[in-house]
Motif scaffolding. Sequence first.
Motif, short mmCIF file in Angstrom:
data_model
loop_
_atom_site.label_atom_id
_atom_site.label_comp_id
_atom_site.label_asym_id
_atom_site.label_seq_id
_atom_site.Cartn_x
_atom_site.Cartn_y
_atom_site.Cartn_z
N GLN A 238 27.91 23.57 50.74
CA GLN A 238 28.27 23.78 52.15
C GLN A 238 27.30 23.05 53.08
N GLY A 239 26.04 22.95 52.68
CA GLY A 239 25.09 22.18 53.47
C GLY A 239 25.51 20.73 53.58
N TYR B 7 33.30 27.00 48.34
CA TYR B 7 34.09 28.23 48.22
C TYR B 7 34.21 28.67 46.76
N TRP B 8 34.51 27.72 45.88
CA TRP B 8 34.68 28.08 44.47
C TRP B 8 33.37 28.55 43.86
N ARG B 9 32.26 27.92 44.26
CA ARG B 9 30.96 28.37 43.74
C ARG B 9 30.67 29.80 44.22
N ALA B 10 30.98 30.08 45.46
CA ALA B 10 30.75 31.43 45.98
C ALA B 10 31.64 32.44 45.26
N ARG B 11 32.89 32.07 45.02
CA ARG B 11 33.82 32.97 44.32
C ARG B 11 33.36 33.27 42.91
N SER B 12 32.67 32.32 42.29
CA SER B 12 32.23 32.50 40.91
C SER B 12 30.85 33.15 40.83
N GLY B 13 30.35 33.66 41.96
CA GLY B 13 29.07 34.37 41.96
C GLY B 13 27.86 33.46 41.93
N ARG B 14 27.98 32.27 42.49
CA ARG B 14 26.86 31.32 42.53
C ARG B 14 26.58 30.93 43.97
#
Length: 213
Positions: A68-69, A53-60
């Motif tokens: 997530q995998g 989630y944090w990686r997605a929020r930071s645009g990665r």
Amino acid sequence: MAARVAALGWQGLGPALAGAATLLGGQGLGARVWLWCWRRNRLDAAALAALAYWRARSGRPRAALRWQGRCVQLRPQSGQAHFNLGFLLEQLQQDEAARLAFERATELAPQLDLAWFGLARCLERQGRLDEALQAYQRNATLQPWSPHAHAAMARLQQRLGRPEQAQALIAHLRGFEPRVAAALQQELQPRGPAPGRAAAHPLVGTRTQQEAA
């Protein structure tokens, strides 16, 4: 055995620690705490999901997908984990993989309305329109007051040459989201010829081309 018990203890404390860190130091500190929790226990699926989630929020999104995998590998029977995987795959425009993830999510958690919506979007982009309609309908059944599935179904019905069904959906939508219904009605309204210009008959162009030949 003692190490396993300790790991489970840290796993239980992870959400509380990360929540407190986020409150006191912001999202960056919260993410670092989740990473610390995961390093103490590599089987902490909650930490993996949070890090994704944090990686997605930071645009990665690609980094998020890797985390997530791993989460799905630890929680193969979690509908939410498969939904999150599908969401990230959809963001990366990997529609077939996203569709499979959303399908698995709906199998494991049939009440997960967003999984049905994600599945419908993937099916629509793949041109499987009737299947997409069915998935949108499942989403609308689970979320009857959400306008998104109803609007998507109306657009699809119009696209499939079923204007009566599209208008019925708009009428239903008008009962609880009149502004959305009005905008959708305007969007799906047939476009006439430009003012001051007559619409060309389809045979006129054909005849002209034949004469020119």
